[in-house]
Design a protein around this motif. Structure first.
Motif, short mmCIF file in Angstrom:
data_model
loop_
_atom_site.label_atom_id
_atom_site.label_comp_id
_atom_site.label_asym_id
_atom_site.label_seq_id
_atom_site.Cartn_x
_atom_site.Cartn_y
_atom_site.Cartn_z
N ILE A 124 0.88 -1.17 0.00
CA ILE A 124 0.00 0.00 0.00
C ILE A 124 0.91 1.21 0.00
O ILE A 124 1.88 1.27 0.76
CB ILE A 124 -0.94 0.01 1.22
N GLY A 125 0.60 2.17 -0.88
CA GLY A 125 1.47 3.33 -1.01
C GLY A 125 0.72 4.63 -0.86
O GLY A 125 -0.51 4.67 -0.83
N ALA A 126 1.48 5.71 -0.78
CA ALA A 126 0.92 7.04 -0.64
C ALA A 126 1.51 7.96 -1.69
O ALA A 126 2.60 7.73 -2.20
CB ALA A 126 1.21 7.58 0.76
N ILE A 127 0.78 9.01 -1.98
CA ILE A 127 1.16 10.10 -2.89
C ILE A 127 1.39 9.60 -4.31
O ILE A 127 2.52 9.48 -4.72
CB ILE A 127 2.38 10.89 -2.37
N GLY B 40 14.64 -0.81 -1.83
CA GLY B 40 13.88 -1.15 -0.64
C GLY B 40 14.55 -2.24 0.16
O GLY B 40 15.70 -2.61 -0.09
N CYS B 41 13.81 -2.76 1.11
CA CYS B 41 14.31 -3.84 1.95
C CYS B 41 13.16 -4.76 2.33
O CYS B 41 12.00 -4.37 2.31
CB CYS B 41 15.00 -3.29 3.19
N ARG B 42 13.52 -5.99 2.65
CA ARG B 42 12.57 -7.00 3.12
C ARG B 42 13.14 -7.65 4.36
O ARG B 42 14.33 -7.92 4.44
CB ARG B 42 12.36 -8.08 2.07
N TYR B 43 12.28 -7.92 5.30
CA TYR B 43 12.66 -8.65 6.50
C TYR B 43 11.65 -9.77 6.72
O TYR B 43 10.44 -9.52 6.76
CB TYR B 43 12.69 -7.74 7.73
N PHE B 44 12.14 -11.02 6.82
CA PHE B 44 11.27 -12.17 7.04
C PHE B 44 11.30 -12.57 8.51
O PHE B 44 12.36 -12.76 9.09
CB PHE B 44 11.69 -13.35 6.16
N MET C 4 8.04 -5.41 4.10
CA MET C 4 8.92 -4.72 3.16
C MET C 4 8.60 -3.24 3.11
O MET C 4 7.50 -2.82 3.49
CB MET C 4 8.81 -5.33 1.76
N ALA C 5 9.56 -2.46 2.64
CA ALA C 5 9.39 -1.03 2.37
C ALA C 5 10.15 -0.71 1.10
O ALA C 5 11.23 -1.25 0.87
CB ALA C 5 9.91 -0.20 3.53
N GLY D 145 4.62 -2.89 2.76
CA GLY D 145 3.85 -4.06 2.42
C GLY D 145 4.26 -5.30 3.18
O GLY D 145 5.10 -5.29 4.08
N LEU D 146 3.63 -6.38 2.78
CA LEU D 146 3.84 -7.71 3.35
C LEU D 146 4.37 -8.64 2.29
O LEU D 146 4.05 -8.49 1.10
CB LEU D 146 2.51 -8.26 3.89
#
Length: 175
Positions: free
Chosen positions: A39-42, A143-147, A155-156, A170-171
């Motif tokens: 989900i994002g903004a702008i 971006g990055c992901r963390y599990f 994630m971002a 997000g997921l």
């Protein structure tokens, strides 16, 4: 757009409950599929993407390919038009290089180039107008992901998009 957001929330809760007891395993082996819900903004928007790990040992990282489906809604009032609204849908192939920092955490760069369709509507002098057009869509993100475990992560991403949100959270779900 509201129904799509509700469906994303239900899917995320189902995957969180499914993955609560899973153990952590290497995330980026060849053939792994990672689903992303963002989900994002702008402007406000959502995206769903799927990454397939094509190469798992390349310069301390992995290379994946996949696709992305984006929806964005840009409602705003314009000083010349009343009820100005634009909705866009995009479909893009996606290529990602991820650098493995730890087995749980990676940073990545993503490039997407594809096709989008927009619907514009506005009101001027009490007359409603509507117009459609298509455009070449491109996204460039880092971006990055963390599990947290073998099935579920967060994630971002931030970067540049010629239409869709430039910052998104997000997921991730591993298949």
């Amino acid at each position: 757009m509201r129904h799509f957001g509700k469906m994303l929330a239900v899917a995320a809760l189902a995957m969180i409950s499914y993955s609560a007891n899973a153990e952590l395993a290497p995330q980026w082996s060849k053939g792994t599929m990672i689903g992303n819900i963002n989900i994002g903004a702008i402007p406000f928007g959502s995206s769903v993407s799927l990454d397939y790990v094509l190469v798992d040992e390349w310069w301390k990282g992995h290379f994946s390919v996949g696709g992305e489906f984006d929806i964005a809604d840009n409602d705003r009032n314009n000083r010349h038009y009343d009820n100005y609204k634009c909705t866009a849908i995009g479909v893009t192939p996606r290529a990602t290089y991820g650098l493995n920092i730890t087995p749980e955490f990676e940073v990545h760069a993503t490039v997407c180039v594809g096709f989008g369709v927009r619907t514009w509507s506005w009101k001027y002098d009490n007359v409603r107008y509507k117009e459609n057009d298509s455009f070449v869509l491109w996204n460039e993100f880092v971006g990055c992901r963390y599990f947290f475990n073998d099935c579920f992560g967060v994630m971002a991403e931030t970067g540049y998009s010629n239409w869709f949100p430039e910052f998104r959270l997000g997921l991730n779900f591993k298949f």
